[in-house]
Design an enzyme around this catalytic site. Structure first.
Site, PDB file in Angstrom:
ATOM      1  CB  THR A 323     -10.022   6.958  -6.949  1.00 24.95           C
ATOM      2  OG1 THR A 323      -9.307   6.263  -7.713  1.00 24.95           O
ATOM      3  CG2 THR A 323     -10.952   6.014  -5.964  1.00 24.95           C
ATOM      4  CG  ASP A 324      -6.766  12.715  -8.038  1.00 24.35           C
ATOM      5  OD1 ASP A 324      -6.158  12.134  -9.254  1.00 24.35           O
ATOM      6  OD2 ASP A 324      -6.703  13.758  -7.835  1.00 24.35           O
ATOM      7  CG  ASP A 325      -2.409   8.308  -9.337  1.00 23.46           C
ATOM      8  OD1 ASP A 325      -2.403   6.820  -9.171  1.00 23.46           O
ATOM      9  OD2 ASP A 325      -1.125   8.793  -9.785  1.00 23.46           O
ATOM     10  CG  MET A 326      -6.451   4.866  -5.658  1.00 25.29           C
ATOM     11  SD  MET A 326      -7.484   5.795  -4.439  1.00 25.29           S
ATOM     12  CE  MET A 326      -7.146   4.538  -3.297  1.00 25.29           C
TER      13      MET A 326
END
Length: 581
Positions: A323-326
């Site tokens: 994921t990209d930063d959550m």
């Protein structure tokens, strides 16, 4: 050396062949889907560790089957830390089996400290009973995205590579960038960005893109990834399924990309098809909405349709999905909470879930999802599948001779950062990228014909490179990305300052810079624009004498821009985006 053709129709079959052949220059490809449990895994002794000598698929399956729910869930998390050194909280997470950490740009000026921190965290990981090492990741794309700072190279970046058109420029950019960070023990890089420069107003992607041509971006992305692997670092292509058709920022809210499935498959996903064919080991999912494809408003990063149905099943991708930063609003606003966003990300098919901040030990993103593992067999199976894929990738990577050191040696930093060969390459690559967009009658401008020269810009390297060619030039300085007060001061003073000069060389990186330069229109002065960052703002300045495009504020790009302007070489870069009014 083969150069891509941006002016004619590109042959996808030829491009794919080139991308795959470049990938074969790299180290052994890593990453694989989770297999069914094998009978041989039952014979692996109970005291086996990550370093035991067994086939990686069997060993990964065995370790996963013997891990507790806490260890499994920890293995799929990646946390960053704020401050110069990892916090005690992050160390506690490593003690419970955290799988990965991320080095962000706020703790990287002291490279020795970075290396010592990585070594200390890896040492802690080896004190656990399974001895599974950490993935240590960062964002070192090149260009203006450079999270590991200190003495690391500020490179021309992806759009400059797109302008040069040489896959080998992409390969060596990935190679030298990753040679530097590997010295610090960083073993995973969130690059290349294969987003297309479709929306020319985007300040989020912009020069991070190789350009707007999907096939070219795919070839260059595959080459960059291959060079990264050859340097011993795992590349991660991003931001699936493509961030380039919007100027909105997913840190703030969920961007909506208003395209249909046909456009998605034949434009945004084309670069990803190339890198999947070249066996890239990791892809990052983006917090991006596609309302015509997922009308419920879910971001791609939380969408099983995008990650499982399209990326895994339709495109056949077998590596890690990260994921990209959550902690970005692009996912949490849809999910309603960070805890729920983590759950949806796992269920959608992500293998590594990133948080830029270190979670508290009792935080809901941990406790809620851990409880769900105990009550929902399907959710636990999904976590186990992700943990298997992570551990299998780690086994393939760390048991290959070509990997970043587990315990980086601080004595190697000064010798390898900046990379000496890389410095020469990045200068040559910058020269290949320079685009003569508009040629005036006095181009090239030899110093003896320049008259009195005024250099107008914001970056020290601009003035350094300019004075090297025009040693008696004067300076007019303003701040980079100037605010309204500075901008007004520049607008008010530029004409009076320029009055006593024959040639004004203006560095343009944004709208304010272009507006300031435009004040000189009609004055009869020789105005030369050196475009850095996105070329869009400079492309309609038809009144200027000459326009050179460099795509970057890298010192190498400024040297190349002034080298081309003064006639040291003939610029042959080709604009990797089309002109728009």
């Amino acid at each position: 050396m083969h150069r891509l053709s941006f002016s004619a129709a590109f042959l996808p079959a030829l491009a794919l062949s080139l991308a795959v052949s470049i990938q074969h220059l790299s180290a052994q490809t890593i990453g694989a889907p989770a297999p069914e449990p094998q009978a041989g895994s039952q014979l692996i002794p109970l005291d086996a560790t990550f370093w035991s000598d067994y086939p990686s698929d069997q060993l990964a399956q065995t370790l996963v089957s013997r891990m507790s729910n806490e260890e499994l869930l920890s293995q799929i998390f990646m946390f960053g830390w704020a401050g110069a050194e990892p916090s005690e909280l992050l160390n506690q997470w490593v003690d419970r089996g955290l799988g990965s950490v991320k080095v962000f740009g706020w703790n990287t000026d002291n490279l020795t400290q970075v290396a010592n921190s990585v070594a200390a965290l890896q040492k802690k990981s080896q004190e656990l009973h399974f001895q599974i090492p950490l993935f240590v990741a960062t964002d070192q794309e090149g260009g203006w995205i450079r999270h590991v700072k200190g003495e690391t190279s500020t490179t021309p970046g992806n759009l400059a590579i797109g302008a040069s058109g040489y896959p080998m420029d992409a390969w060596y950019s990935g190679y030298y960038i990753c040679k530097e960070i590997a010295t610090l023990g960083i073993n995973m890089n969130f690059a290349p960005s294969v987003d297309l420069f479709t929306n020319h107003q985007s300040s989020i992607i912009g020069t991070r893109s190789f350009g707007e041509n999907p096939d070219n971006a795919g070839v260059l992305g595959a080459a960059f990834a291959a060079g990264s692997e050859a340097a011993g670092v795992i590349p991660t292509a991003k931001h699936f399924p493509g961030h380039g058709a919007t100027d909105e920022d997913s840190h703030i809210h969920l961007p909506n990309i208003d395209i249909d499935m046909d456009t998605l498959m034949n434009r945004e996903l084309v670069p990803f098809k190339y890198i999947i064919a070249s066996k890239i080991p990791a892809i990052m999912s983006g917090h991006l909405g596609f309302s015509r494809i997922c009308p419920n408003g879910e971001p791609a990063s939380l969408s099983k349709k995008f990650l499982t149905d399209i990326l895994r099943n339709q495109l056949g991708y077998q590596g890690l999905i990260i994921t990209d930063d959550m902690m970005m609003n692009g996912d949490t606003l849809f999910a309603g909470s960070v805890s729920n966003a983590f759950r949806l990300a796992i269920e959608a098919g992500n293998d590594i879930i990133i948080s830029s901040t270190t979670a508290r030990l009792n935080e809901a993103l941990w406790t809620n999802n851990l409880a769900l593992m105990g009550s929902n067999p399907a959710f636990k199976a999904r976590v186990m599948e992700a943990a298997y894929r992570i551990i299998k990738t780690k086994l393939d990577y760390f048991k290959n001779s070509n990997h970043a050191p587990l315990y980086p040696n601080p004595d190697e930093i000064q010798k390898n950062i900046p990379n000496r060969e890389g410095q020469q390459f990045f200068l040559e690559q910058a020269c290949r990228s320079i685009t003569l967009y508009q040629q005036g009658k006095d181009f090239p401008l030899k110093p003896e014909r320049a008259g009195r020269v005024l250099l107008c810009g914001s970056v020290q390297e601009f003035f350094t490179a300019g004075k090297r060619r025009y040693p008696n030039s004067a300076e007019f300085r303003f701040t980079y990305d100037m605010g309204p007060n500075m901008a007004q001061w520049v607008y008010d003073n530029i004409m009076n300052t320029a009055a006593g000069f024959d040639t004004i060389v203006f560095s343009v990186s944004n709208k304010n810079d272009m507006k300031a330069a435009s004040k000189l229109q009609g004055t009869g002065k020789r105005v030369i624009i050196l475009s850095i960052m996105s070329p869009v703002e400079s492309m309609n300045a038809t009144w200027a004498d000459s326009i050179l495009i460099g795509y970057s504020f890298s010192p190498y790009s400024f040297e190349a821009l002034f080298g081309a302007l003064s006639g040291e070489f003939t610029p042959r870069g080709i604009l990797p985006i089309t002109k728009t009014e």
